[in-house]
Write a protein that holds these residues in place. Structure first.
Motif, PDB file in Angstrom:
ATOM      1  N   LEU A 184       2.548  -4.211  -2.770  1.00  0.00           N
ATOM      2  CA  LEU A 184       2.585  -4.202  -1.612  1.00  0.00           C
ATOM      3  C   LEU A 184       2.755  -5.452  -0.675  1.00  0.00           C
ATOM      4  O   LEU A 184       2.649  -5.747   0.322  1.00  0.00           O
ATOM      5  CB  LEU A 184       1.146  -3.640  -1.248  1.00  0.00           C
ATOM      6  CG  LEU A 184       1.208  -1.864  -1.133  1.00  0.00           C
ATOM      7  CD1 LEU A 184      -0.319  -1.654  -1.141  1.00  0.00           C
ATOM      8  CD2 LEU A 184       2.096  -1.206  -0.411  1.00  0.00           C
ATOM      9  N   GLN A 215       2.400   6.156  -1.979  1.00  0.00           N
ATOM     10  CA  GLN A 215       3.669   5.840  -1.513  1.00  0.00           C
ATOM     11  C   GLN A 215       4.570   5.008  -2.598  1.00  0.00           C
ATOM     12  O   GLN A 215       5.767   5.521  -2.625  1.00  0.00           O
ATOM     13  CB  GLN A 215       3.670   5.363  -0.312  1.00  0.00           C
ATOM     14  CG  GLN A 215       2.990   6.365   0.770  1.00  0.00           C
ATOM     15  CD  GLN A 215       3.084   5.947   2.078  1.00  0.00           C
ATOM     16  OE1 GLN A 215       2.329   4.876   2.289  1.00  0.00           O
ATOM     17  NE2 GLN A 215       3.602   6.734   3.076  1.00  0.00           N
ATOM     18  N   GLN A 250      -7.711   7.839   5.553  1.00  0.00           N
ATOM     19  CA  GLN A 250      -6.471   7.006   6.113  1.00  0.00           C
ATOM     20  C   GLN A 250      -5.320   8.151   5.916  1.00  0.00           C
ATOM     21  O   GLN A 250      -5.379   9.065   5.009  1.00  0.00           O
ATOM     22  CB  GLN A 250      -6.080   5.936   5.357  1.00  0.00           C
ATOM     23  CG  GLN A 250      -5.402   4.829   6.006  1.00  0.00           C
ATOM     24  CD  GLN A 250      -4.778   3.748   5.229  1.00  0.00           C
ATOM     25  OE1 GLN A 250      -4.762   3.950   4.033  1.00  0.00           O
ATOM     26  NE2 GLN A 250      -4.447   2.771   5.689  1.00  0.00           N
ATOM     27  N   LEU A 254       5.707   7.486   5.378  1.00  0.00           N
ATOM     28  CA  LEU A 254       6.959   6.628   5.050  1.00  0.00           C
ATOM     29  C   LEU A 254       8.073   7.410   5.084  1.00  0.00           C
ATOM     30  O   LEU A 254       8.160   8.648   4.575  1.00  0.00           O
ATOM     31  CB  LEU A 254       6.504   6.121   3.519  1.00  0.00           C
ATOM     32  CG  LEU A 254       7.781   5.473   2.752  1.00  0.00           C
ATOM     33  CD1 LEU A 254       7.563   4.090   3.008  1.00  0.00           C
ATOM     34  CD2 LEU A 254       7.248   5.557   1.090  1.00  0.00           C
ATOM     35  N   PHE A 292       3.239  -6.161   3.960  1.00  0.00           N
ATOM     36  CA  PHE A 292       4.086  -4.910   3.465  1.00  0.00           C
ATOM     37  C   PHE A 292       5.106  -4.263   4.441  1.00  0.00           C
ATOM     38  O   PHE A 292       5.769  -3.671   4.145  1.00  0.00           O
ATOM     39  CB  PHE A 292       3.083  -3.695   3.029  1.00  0.00           C
ATOM     40  CG  PHE A 292       1.923  -3.568   3.518  1.00  0.00           C
ATOM     41  CD1 PHE A 292       0.741  -4.141   3.259  1.00  0.00           C
ATOM     42  CD2 PHE A 292       1.778  -2.888   4.708  1.00  0.00           C
ATOM     43  CE1 PHE A 292      -0.435  -3.946   3.578  1.00  0.00           C
ATOM     44  CE2 PHE A 292       0.608  -2.514   5.393  1.00  0.00           C
ATOM     45  CZ  PHE A 292      -0.566  -3.266   4.749  1.00  0.00           C
ATOM     46  N   THR A 293       5.210  -5.213   5.674  1.00  0.00           N
ATOM     47  CA  THR A 293       6.253  -4.484   6.540  1.00  0.00           C
ATOM     48  C   THR A 293       6.695  -5.613   7.132  1.00  0.00           C
ATOM     49  O   THR A 293       6.216  -6.738   7.553  1.00  0.00           O
ATOM     50  CB  THR A 293       5.714  -3.513   7.864  1.00  0.00           C
ATOM     51  OG1 THR A 293       4.530  -4.084   8.165  1.00  0.00           O
ATOM     52  CG2 THR A 293       5.561  -2.411   7.092  1.00  0.00           C
ATOM     53  N   GLY A 324      -1.416   0.984  12.512  1.00  0.00           N
ATOM     54  CA  GLY A 324      -0.301  -0.168  12.302  1.00  0.00           C
ATOM     55  C   GLY A 324       0.982   0.160  11.830  1.00  0.00           C
ATOM     56  O   GLY A 324       1.035   1.511  11.176  1.00  0.00           O
ATOM     57  N   SER A 325       2.053  -0.447  11.943  1.00  0.00           N
ATOM     58  CA  SER A 325       3.290   0.145  11.419  1.00  0.00           C
ATOM     59  C   SER A 325       4.439  -0.768  11.141  1.00  0.00           C
ATOM     60  O   SER A 325       4.085  -2.120  11.428  1.00  0.00           O
ATOM     61  CB  SER A 325       4.149   1.370  12.386  1.00  0.00           C
ATOM     62  OG  SER A 325       4.256   0.517  13.650  1.00  0.00           O
ATOM     63  N   GLY A 326       5.557  -0.658  10.764  1.00  0.00           N
ATOM     64  CA  GLY A 326       6.410  -1.700  10.689  1.00  0.00           C
ATOM     65  C   GLY A 326       7.730  -1.121   9.701  1.00  0.00           C
ATOM     66  O   GLY A 326       7.731   0.086   9.128  1.00  0.00           O
ATOM     67  N   VAL A 328       9.665  -1.471   6.420  1.00  0.00           N
ATOM     68  CA  VAL A 328       9.220  -1.561   4.643  1.00  0.00           C
ATOM     69  C   VAL A 328       9.901  -2.863   4.378  1.00  0.00           C
ATOM     70  O   VAL A 328      10.936  -3.074   4.569  1.00  0.00           O
ATOM     71  CB  VAL A 328       9.212  -0.322   4.010  1.00  0.00           C
ATOM     72  CG1 VAL A 328       8.997  -0.823   2.654  1.00  0.00           C
ATOM     73  CG2 VAL A 328       8.818   0.839   4.241  1.00  0.00           C
ATOM     74  N   VAL A 332       8.659  -4.773  -1.272  1.00  0.00           N
ATOM     75  CA  VAL A 332       8.093  -3.368  -1.554  1.00  0.00           C
ATOM     76  C   VAL A 332       8.717  -2.219  -1.929  1.00  0.00           C
ATOM     77  O   VAL A 332       8.826  -1.652  -3.002  1.00  0.00           O
ATOM     78  CB  VAL A 332       7.266  -3.072  -0.225  1.00  0.00           C
ATOM     79  CG1 VAL A 332       6.544  -1.387  -0.491  1.00  0.00           C
ATOM     80  CG2 VAL A 332       6.117  -3.981   0.235  1.00  0.00           C
ATOM     81  N   PHE A 348       3.717   3.697   8.499  1.00  0.00           N
ATOM     82  CA  PHE A 348       2.887   3.579   9.385  1.00  0.00           C
ATOM     83  C   PHE A 348       1.389   4.030   8.814  1.00  0.00           C
ATOM     84  O   PHE A 348       1.375   4.564   7.659  1.00  0.00           O
ATOM     85  CB  PHE A 348       2.963   4.017  10.750  1.00  0.00           C
ATOM     86  CG  PHE A 348       3.206   5.852  10.409  1.00  0.00           C
ATOM     87  CD1 PHE A 348       4.544   6.443  10.286  1.00  0.00           C
ATOM     88  CD2 PHE A 348       2.149   6.528  10.490  1.00  0.00           C
ATOM     89  CE1 PHE A 348       4.657   7.506   9.954  1.00  0.00           C
ATOM     90  CE2 PHE A 348       2.476   7.826  10.165  1.00  0.00           C
ATOM     91  CZ  PHE A 348       3.678   8.435   9.907  1.00  0.00           C
ATOM     92  N   LEU A 350      -2.844   5.010   9.798  1.00  0.00           N
ATOM     93  CA  LEU A 350      -3.858   5.060  10.768  1.00  0.00           C
ATOM     94  C   LEU A 350      -5.241   5.667   9.946  1.00  0.00           C
ATOM     95  O   LEU A 350      -5.115   6.325   8.937  1.00  0.00           O
ATOM     96  CB  LEU A 350      -3.237   6.007  11.953  1.00  0.00           C
ATOM     97  CG  LEU A 350      -2.953   7.397  11.583  1.00  0.00           C
ATOM     98  CD1 LEU A 350      -3.979   8.443  11.888  1.00  0.00           C
ATOM     99  CD2 LEU A 350      -1.929   7.784  12.741  1.00  0.00           C
ATOM    100  N   GLY A 351      -6.453   5.223  10.776  1.00  0.00           N
ATOM    101  CA  GLY A 351      -7.564   5.782  10.236  1.00  0.00           C
ATOM    102  C   GLY A 351      -8.165   7.364  10.756  1.00  0.00           C
ATOM    103  O   GLY A 351      -8.010   7.286  11.984  1.00  0.00           O
TER     104      GLY A 351
END
Ligand code: 2NL
Length: 380
Positions: A184, A215, A250, A254, A292-293, A324-326, A328, A332, A348, A350-351
């Motif tokens: 990661l 993933q 979580q 992807l 990781f992003t 969070g997101s972004g 890749v 990675v 991305f 999320l909890g």
């Protein structure tokens, strides 16, 4: 040769036996009544009102009755002794003595037999009553359970992404450092790993601190292109408080394909949040950093309670921070065996528990893991 007897010699003994029996019999007299006669039970209950169980009383009476029978007309009874002596009664008295004894035998034996029969019928009836099951009574309804609120929410999230063409992947909770950190793009140095600090087994395996591990495995196994979400349990070395728990849930998403851009990320997250919180929901992205992003962004959505005006839930900001997101990071993709020159992707996370706390208005996420049914059964 013993002396001959006169009838008068035996007669007092006949009378004595009769008297003894009569006294004993007083207690059993009503048993010769027919037990199906309602008056019979009334009589019993009146006479034995202080006894807990009429059945126990009847069983005791049966034993008593047998004892009286043995003592009154049994082989060792005075009556049996008397019968043996009839032979010694003078010829001319013998018939009358025999008749008197036979009469005595009957007058004792027949009420005893009748009482015994009726008592047995009573016992049978009481036992049947006791063992009877009323098949017309309604059964005891088993209390129906329901899914855990986190499971309910997870399934809703899964349904939304399945409809968007995403696969759901599952994986292990114990991982090597490679999958949890190196793949990661999380640097080896301790400060970089501190925010993802997790628990280790004595063999050096890590409890996964995010489901990105799933993933990485999926990309290695299936290659690109790929659309998937990975919901699951993750671990962090956090001190428990109302908003933290060392174990939580979580979902990570992807999407890897040719030509995937930030626009795909924004469209996907916005559509997910509209399906989750209603068509009026607005999503915003704020620049951020994750190893990781690159680039990375955190996303917020307009408050589902006040619609953006500001309320207690969104702490008067009108926005709720969710995940969070972004895009890749190329490192990675490479670590997972995907060529970053050919493919790009967004991710991305999320909890689920945080989302459950928001939606159910919980002031402490730890309530979700105490498994107090009184708490959980409010959310089905
Ligand atoms: C957060 C942040 C994030 C990801 C998770 C991810 C997964 C792979 C590659 C790259 Cl395999 N990224 N996941 C990306 C950005 C943020 O989660 O706040 N989670 C609760």
């Amino acid at each position: 040769m013993t002396a001959e007897l006169n009838f008068e010699d035996l007669n007092p003994r006949v009378k004595a036996i009769e008297e003894t029996f009569r006294q004993e019999w007083e207690r059993f007299r009503y048993f010769v009544l027919d037990p199906s006669d309602p008056k019979f039970i009334e009589h019993l209950k009146a006479g034995w009102a202080d006894r807990v169980s009429v059945l126990q009383m009847a069983l005791d009476a049966k034993d008593d009755l047998e004892r009286v029978r043995v003592e009154s007309i049994g082989k060792k009874s005075e009556l049996a002794a008397l019968k043996k002596e009839v032979g010694r009664v003078r010829q001319e008295h013998r018939a009358i003595a025999g008749q008197a004894i036979k009469h005595l035998d009957n007058s004792i034996g027949s009420p005893l037999t009748a009482a015994k029969d009726h008592l047995q019928r009573l016992i049978n009836r009481l036992q049947e009553d006791r063992e009877a099951i009323d098949v017309t009574l309604p059964g005891r309804r088993p209390r129906r359970g329901h899914l855990h609120p986190i499971t309910i929410l997870r399934e809703r999230i899964e349904d939304i992404f399945v409809a968007l063409g995403y696969a759901i992947e599952d994986g292990r909770e114990i991982e090597t450092d490679f999958y949890n950190f190196d793949a990661l793009n999380i640097p080896q140095n301790p400060p970089a790993r501190a925010s993802q600090d997790t628990f280790y087994t004595s063999d050096g395996f890590a409890l996964r601190s995010q489901t990105s591990t799933v993933q990485i495995h999926a990309m290695q196994r299936r290659g690109a292109p790929l659309r998937m979400i990975a919901p699951g349990r993750v671990f962090r070395r956090d001190t428990p408080d109302p908003t933290h728990n060392p174990m939580f849930f979580q979902v990570e998403g992807l999407c890897v394909d040719r030509g995937i851009s930030m626009a795909h990320l924004k469209g996907t997250v916005a559509e997910f949040l509209r399906q989750m919180f209603g068509a009026q929901t607005i999503t915003r992205f704020r620049p951020s950093y994750f190893p990781f992003t690159e680039p990375s962004a955190e996303f917020d959505f307009s408050c589902f309670k006040c619609g953006g005006k500001g309320c207690r839930i969104c702490k008067n900001s009108g926005w709720i921070e969710l995940g969070g997101s972004g895009m890749v990071h190329p490192n990675v993709l490479r670590a997972a065996g995907v060529d970053p020159e050919e493919f790009s992707g967004f991710a991305f996370g999320l909890g689920i528990d945080r989302m459950a706390a928001l939606m159910y208005g919980l002031d402490d996420i730890r309530l979700l893991f105490e498994n107090d049914v009184r708490f959980l059964e409010q959310f089905d």
